[in-house]
Design a protein around this motif. Structure first.
Motif: not given
Length: 368
Positions: A201-214
């Motif tokens: 689905v993604v051609g290159n790199n995938v980077h995830y970071s967690e959301m800290e909504s508080h």
């Protein structure tokens, strides 16, 4: 600075900048406002139109600025389109950029260049096409069509079924990416939990970071609230300038004539109107009149701020050696006014003066 906050700041900056300075054409075709305005002809000029419902079925060979309750584009707009409305639907073609502040935005047709959207809900349908970059801040964003460039989106929920030709930077509590979707570049996303992404689905790199909504929810909420306030006042200003251009400019010109007297008059009007409203609400028979008076007072307070913004923008831009149209002066002055009002203590005084001085001038002009 957190990624979601960066995106929101960029969206705010882009919306404000484009609405302020992108239109400096010397001549516009202003369409009369009304409950329903339909344009079904060919117009070889830039157009400003305001109405409860605005439908463009014809071809406009220039830029278009629209303010209304519901806006529907079925024809062709060869240059830029700027819209401030309740609901916006693009079925036709926009030849250049699209900038929208609305309750809902649905794109079923084509936008040949960039799209900037701040809306309650933004939808790029499966028939929709965006040739350039797509920047959006919404409660909910759905991308089912094709985006030729990059996507920067911040929302509570983002769903992608379509194709993105460049990079994608997504920020939402919930992100859904379909196995049928395609992101040619990099994907950088931030959410409460990782999203399942099928291989390929993604051609290159995938980077995830967690959301800290508080931690940043208060800041984000303040940014959104401020942007909504700004865009709402811009919408009121565009409608006012479309309907009463000479009147608003004349009142704005009086701002520097007798500001002290105008301030005291505006304060007196506000106090008297408040007392009358309370007295009318005390009696059952006076409640309808009280509602009318209260509504009129609120409208006048908003109009007063718009008038003050015209004067502020014109004064500051003239000091900068810039000459531009009244609507750009209004938008720039309004941005300055809102930023100044955020200054502790003195900001409240500035906002009060910017409201009461025009209110006093409105009353004195009406009395004379």
């Amino acid at each position: 600075m957190k990624t979601s906050l960066q995106v929101l700041c960029k969206i705010m900056l882009l919306v404000a900048t484009f609405m302020l300075f992108s239109h400096t054409a010397t001549a516009y075709t202003t369409i009369e406002s009304g409950d329903t305005v339909v344009i079904d002809e060919v117009i070889d000029d830039d157009v400003i139109v305001a109405g409860g419902t605005v439908i463009i079925d014809g071809t406009i060979n220039g830029d278009v600025i629209v303010a209304g309750g519901m806006v529907e584009i079925n024809g062709n707009i060869e240059e830029d389109l700027i819209v401030a409305a309740g609901d916006v639907q693009i079925n036709g073609r926009v030849g250049d950029d699209l900038r929208v502040a609305s309750g809902t935005l649905a794109i079923y047709g084509e936008v040949q260049d960039d799209v900037i959207s701040f809306a309650g809900e933004t939808v790029l349908a499966d028939t929709g096409y965006i040739g350039g970059d797509f920047s959006a801040g919404s409660g909910e964003i759905t991308i089912s069509g094709h985006v030729g460039g990059n996507v920067k989106a911040s929302a509570e929920e983002i769903t992608i079924h379509g194709n993105i030709g460049g990079d994608a930077e997504l920020n939402a509590e919930e992100i859904n990416i379909s196995p049928d979707a395609s992101i040619s570049g990099n994907l950088e996303y931030r959410s409460k939990s990782e999203t399942k992404i099928e291989e390929g689905v993604v051609g290159n790199n995938v980077h995830y970071s967690e959301m800290e909504s508080h931690k940043d929810g208060g800041i984000v909420s303040s940014l959104i609230s401020g942007l909504i306030s700004y865009l709402g006042l811009v919408l009121i200003g565009l409608i006012g300038l479309a309907i009463w251009p000479e009147y608003m400019e004349n009142i704005a010109a009086k701002t520097s004539e007798s500001p002290g007297m105008a301030f005291l008059t505006g304060l007196l009007v506000l106090i008297v109107a408040g007392i009358l409203t309370i007295l009318l609400f005390v009696t059952i028979i006076g409640i309808p009149l009280g509602l009318i008076l209260l509504t009129t007072l609120f409208v006048m307070l908003y109009v007063a701020r718009i008038i003050a913004s015209i004067w502020i923008g014109r004064h500051l831009l003239s000091k900068m050696g810039k000459s531009t149209k009244t609507m750009n002066e209004m938008a720039f002055g309004l941005l300055v006014l809102l930023l100044a009002s955020a200054i502790p203590v003195i900001g409240g005084l500035i906002y009060l003066a910017a409201t009461l001085i025009p209110l006093g001038n409105i009353y004195m002009t009406a009395r004379n």
